[in-house]
Design an enzyme around this catalytic site. Structure first.
Site, PDB file in Angstrom:
ATOM      1  N   GLN A  78     -12.545   5.807   5.354  1.00 14.65           N
ATOM      2  CA  GLN A  78     -12.902   4.449   5.997  1.00 14.65           C
ATOM      3  C   GLN A  78     -13.921   4.304   6.774  1.00 14.65           C
ATOM      4  OE1 GLN A  78      -9.553   1.904   5.493  1.00 14.65           O
ATOM      5  NE2 GLN A  78     -10.636   3.052   3.953  1.00 14.65           N
TER       6      GLN A  78
ATOM      7  N   LYS B 194     -13.397   4.262  15.871  1.00 13.98           N
ATOM      8  CA  LYS B 194     -13.343   5.693  15.871  1.00 13.98           C
ATOM      9  C   LYS B 194     -13.734   6.493  14.775  1.00 13.98           C
ATOM     10  CE  LYS B 194      -9.350   6.487  13.541  1.00 13.98           C
ATOM     11  NZ  LYS B 194      -9.259   7.442  12.318  1.00 13.98           N
TER      12      LYS B 194
ATOM     13  N   ASN C 256     -12.240  11.772   7.917  1.00 12.95           N
ATOM     14  CA  ASN C 256     -13.493  11.731   8.056  1.00 12.95           C
ATOM     15  C   ASN C 256     -14.340  12.798   8.635  1.00 12.95           C
ATOM     16  OD1 ASN C 256     -14.085   8.572   7.396  1.00 12.95           O
ATOM     17  ND2 ASN C 256     -12.199   8.405   8.579  1.00 12.95           N
TER      18      ASN C 256
ATOM     19  N   GLY D  24       1.029  -1.147   0.022  1.00 13.39           N
ATOM     20  CA  GLY D  24      -0.035   0.048   0.137  1.00 13.39           C
ATOM     21  C   GLY D  24       0.831   1.103   0.025  1.00 13.39           C
ATOM     22  N   SER D  25       0.358   2.194  -0.535  1.00 15.55           N
ATOM     23  CA  SER D  25       1.413   3.547  -1.001  1.00 15.55           C
ATOM     24  C   SER D  25       0.591   4.806  -0.964  1.00 15.55           C
ATOM     25  CB  SER D  25       2.070   3.392  -2.147  1.00 15.55           C
ATOM     26  OG  SER D  25       0.805   3.237  -3.300  1.00 15.55           O
TER      27      SER D  25
HETATM   28  N1  LIG Z   1      -3.976   8.874   6.253  1.00 12.07           N
HETATM   29  C1  LIG Z   1      -3.976   8.835   7.269  1.00 12.07           C
HETATM   30  O1  LIG Z   1      -3.815   9.749   8.239  1.00 12.07           O
HETATM   31  C2  LIG Z   1      -4.143   7.395   8.059  1.00 12.07           C
HETATM   32  C3  LIG Z   1      -3.508   7.411   9.385  1.00 12.07           C
HETATM   33  C4  LIG Z   1      -3.353   6.410   9.966  1.00 12.07           C
HETATM   34  C5  LIG Z   1      -4.207   5.267   9.441  1.00 12.07           C
HETATM   35  N2  LIG Z   1      -4.584   5.100   8.366  1.00 12.07           N
HETATM   36  C6  LIG Z   1      -5.476   4.215   7.701  1.00 12.07           C
HETATM   37  O2  LIG Z   1      -4.359   3.387   6.698  1.00 12.07           O
HETATM   38  C7  LIG Z   1      -5.231   2.629   5.700  1.00 12.07           C
HETATM   39  C8  LIG Z   1      -4.531   3.349   4.459  1.00 12.07           C
HETATM   40  O3  LIG Z   1      -4.890   4.486   4.089  1.00 12.07           O
HETATM   41  P1  LIG Z   1      -3.997   5.612   3.264  1.00 12.07           P
HETATM   42  O4  LIG Z   1      -4.226   6.574   3.985  1.00 12.07           O
HETATM   43  O5  LIG Z   1      -2.844   5.004   3.277  1.00 12.07           O
HETATM   44  O6  LIG Z   1      -4.844   5.748   1.844  1.00 12.07           O
HETATM   45  P2  LIG Z   1      -5.155   6.666   1.009  1.00 12.07           P
HETATM   46  O7  LIG Z   1      -6.764   6.867   1.196  1.00 12.07           O
HETATM   47  O8  LIG Z   1      -4.264   7.894   1.319  1.00 12.07           O
HETATM   48  O9  LIG Z   1      -5.087   6.271  -0.486  1.00 12.07           O
HETATM   49  C9  LIG Z   1      -5.678   5.526  -1.243  1.00 12.07           C
HETATM   50  C10 LIG Z   1      -4.838   4.096  -1.603  1.00 12.07           C
HETATM   51  O10 LIG Z   1      -5.611   3.244  -2.371  1.00 12.07           O
HETATM   52  C11 LIG Z   1      -5.099   2.893  -3.480  1.00 12.07           C
HETATM   53  N3  LIG Z   1      -6.138   2.282  -4.387  1.00 12.07           N
HETATM   54  C12 LIG Z   1      -7.046   3.014  -5.271  1.00 12.07           C
HETATM   55  N4  LIG Z   1      -7.611   2.199  -6.109  1.00 12.07           N
HETATM   56  C13 LIG Z   1      -6.947   0.672  -5.665  1.00 12.07           C
HETATM   57  C14 LIG Z   1      -7.523  -0.584  -5.843  1.00 12.07           C
HETATM   58  N5  LIG Z   1      -8.487  -0.793  -6.616  1.00 12.07           N
HETATM   59  N6  LIG Z   1      -6.599  -1.513  -5.479  1.00 12.07           N
HETATM   60  C15 LIG Z   1      -5.863  -1.273  -4.573  1.00 12.07           C
HETATM   61  N7  LIG Z   1      -5.489  -0.109  -4.132  1.00 12.07           N
HETATM   62  C16 LIG Z   1      -6.044   1.006  -4.624  1.00 12.07           C
HETATM   63  C17 LIG Z   1      -4.345   4.146  -4.160  1.00 12.07           C
HETATM   64  O11 LIG Z   1      -3.401   3.869  -4.884  1.00 12.07           O
HETATM   65  C18 LIG Z   1      -4.023   4.557  -2.657  1.00 12.07           C
HETATM   66  O12 LIG Z   1      -2.493   4.126  -2.458  1.00 12.07           O
HETATM   67  C19 LIG Z   1      -6.472   3.005   5.883  1.00 12.07           C
HETATM   68  O13 LIG Z   1      -7.168   1.946   6.703  1.00 12.07           O
HETATM   69  C20 LIG Z   1      -6.461   4.169   6.763  1.00 12.07           C
HETATM   70  O14 LIG Z   1      -7.811   4.220   7.597  1.00 12.07           O
HETATM   71  C21 LIG Z   1      -4.678   6.288   7.492  1.00 12.07           C
HETATM   72  O1  LIG Z   2      -8.003  10.904   8.284  1.00 11.89           O
HETATM   73  P1  LIG Z   2      -8.709   9.746   8.726  1.00 11.89           P
HETATM   74  O2  LIG Z   2     -10.083  10.308   9.391  1.00 11.89           O
HETATM   75  O3  LIG Z   2      -8.824   8.430   7.794  1.00 11.89           O
HETATM   76  O4  LIG Z   2      -7.952   9.435  10.199  1.00 11.89           O
HETATM   77  C1  LIG Z   2      -6.465   9.243  10.083  1.00 11.89           C
HETATM   78  C2  LIG Z   2      -5.879   8.453  11.408  1.00 11.89           C
HETATM   79  O5  LIG Z   2      -6.712   7.397  11.390  1.00 11.89           O
HETATM   80  C3  LIG Z   2      -5.996   9.386  12.530  1.00 11.89           C
HETATM   81  O6  LIG Z   2      -5.310   8.642  13.754  1.00 11.89           O
END
Ligand SMILES: NC(=O)c1ccc[n+]([C@@H]2O[C@H](COP(=O)([O-])OP(=O)(O)OC[C@H]3O[C@@H](n4cnc5c(N)ncnc54)[C@H](O)[C@@H]3O)[C@@H](O)[C@H]2O)c1
Ligand SMILES: O=P(O)(O)OC[C@H](O)CO
Length: 423
Positions: A376, A281, A348, A20-21
């Protein structure tokens, strides 16, 4: 790590792949790449990052995202303006990215993980170990499961979880934050140095638990070839031990991989609590955005956080009560701290707030404002609602239910105070 603790037999190093990226996937990739470079005694320096390939406009040309990342060391679409380490390699081939990796870090929106895991079956090292950074739950007809357990069972590996008050853009800019990593090392990985995993298993067996008999729970010692699943049951998954030639995969090694001066790691053993906090959350953060968008101010938002935290703890005890620890929700970054940060500045929260202000749907704001990033909370609200509805329990979780009904247009934000009045 104290050098004396490293097994004398360790001649191989762990290869790390991030699957994942996105915004968080790229940030975690930056963190672990910095640490693999600093700890060549444990890890191969090069880190692979699997990228869902896309064509993007850059410098007046349409280019592949992987080639931009590998040339300019920046994920211009999902983590712009942040330099990525040069030992981080973007790879569009999932199979190639995970080849020979003993540490797999799952970090992608939860809606894509089923397909990715299907592709990974039979392609990974049998003794690989995982860490899930995914914030979401998996709901099927049989019930609700966590991605840490779903990945572990699906791929026949052990998988822990990382979650915390972690807004990616702040961490990528190296602003200090904390996180929680839950990992309950299988005894077979631990036998070389049992004292290295000092954190005791948290949580107590639930009296009302329908899932595990008392003698299966953590009070029963495990045989060398057994391990527990995230619910504290003796797992049916047959694990392959990590070979002696590798450094042990335990709390110390995972802390070394993820801890940075700007990203402080606390290790615990409550994988279910850490995974569930991160998923639930997101529903509460939508509610916080709704009331803020309605202009109700900080008192209303604090009320949402209080009620939301109660529902998170209740859900944890009701459905994962065998092992879950209330302390994970009230004391760890993965619990209350993540709830607070998400209700103040997460995606969110921001999208729900804007939706109410503009009188449009949250999904519409997601499409127009997030440049491909995925929320999410909306899908988790629907998944949790479908699980509760099947069991006739919607009324027991009034805030979770209200969020889903507002998203579906069956309630409005103005209904929230009455709906949660009894809580
Ligand atoms: N962004 C944050 O601040 C944050 C912080 C902590 C946890 N998270 C969690 O991390 C997880 C990953 O989130 P993120 O922020 O890295 O993602 P993101 O929402 O920034 O990015 C979407 C990702 O999905 C990919 N994608 C799009 N279509 C796709 C497909 N058909 N198949 C596979 N991949 C596809 C894209 O290339 C991209 O890498 C989530 O569960 C999120 O809740 C996010
Ligand atoms: O930006 P959100 O709402 O996906 O939340 C990001 C992280 O999960 C916060 O810890």
């Amino acid at each position: 790590m104290a050098p004396g603790l490293l097994s004398a037999n360790a001649t191989r190093k762990h290869k790390v792949t991030v699957i994942g990226s996105g915004n968080w996937g790229s940030t975690i990739s930056k963190i672990v790449s910095e640490n693999t470079k600093e700890h060549p005694e444990l890890f191969e320096e090069e880190v692979q990052m699997w990228v869902y390939e896309e064509e993007v406009e850059y410098e007046g040309k349409t280019q592949k995202l992987t080639s931009i990342i590998n040339t300019h060391h920046e994920n211009i679409k999902y983590l712009p303006n942040i330099k990525l380490p040069t030992n981080l390699i973007a790879n569009p081939s999932l199979e190639d990215a995970v080849s020979n990796s003993s540490i797999l870090i799952f970090n992608l929106p939860h809606q894509f993980i089923h397909r990715i895991c299907g592709q990974l079956k039979g392609k990974i090292l049998p003794f690989a170990r995982g860490i899930s950074c995914i914030k979401g739950v998996n709901v099927t007809d049989e019930g609700v499961s966590l991605f840490s357990e779903w990945i572990g069972e699906g791929l026949g590996i052990y998988c822990g979880a990382l979650s915390g008050a972690n807004i990616a853009s702040e961490i990528a800019a190296e602003k200090w934050s904390e996180t929680t990593i839950a990992y309950d090392p299988p005894p077979m990985d631990n036998s070389r140095n049992p004292s290295r995993n000092a954190t005791p298993r948290s949580g107590t067996p639930s009296r009302n638990s329908p899932r595990a008999s008392a003698d299966e729970l953590s009070i029963t010692p495990l045989a060398e070839n057994q391990h527990r699943d995230v619910r504290g049951r003796i797992s049916k998954t047959k694990l392959t031990p990590v070979p002696q030639e590798y450094p042990p995969l335990d709390h110390d090694t995972f802390k070394t991989l993820f801890h940075r001066p700007y990203f402080h790691v606390r290790m615990v053993s409550d994988v279910a609590g850490v995974s569930l906090g991160g998923a639930l959350k997101n529903i509460v953060a939508l509610a916080a955005g709704f009331v803020d968008g309605r202009g109700w101010g900080d008192n209303a938002k604090a009320a949402i956080m209080r009620v939301g935290l109660l529902e998170m703890v209740k859900f944890g005890h009701e459905f994962f009560g065998e092992t879950i620890s209330t302390g994970t929700f009230t004391e760890e970054s993965a619990g209350v701290a993540d709830l607070i940060t998400s209700c103040m500045g997460g995606r969110n929260f921001r999208c729900a707030k804007k939706a109410v202000e503009k009188g449009i749907s949250v999904q519409e704001v997601e499409q127009t404002e997030l440049n491909g990033q995925k929320l999410q909370g909306t899908s988790t609200a629907a998944e949790v609602n479908s699980f509760l509805k099947q069991r006739g329990l919607e009324q027991d979780y009034p805030l979770f239910t209200a969020v889903h009904n507002i998203l579906e247009g069956r309630n409005t934000v103005d209904d929230i105070p009455d709906l949660v009045a009894r809580t």
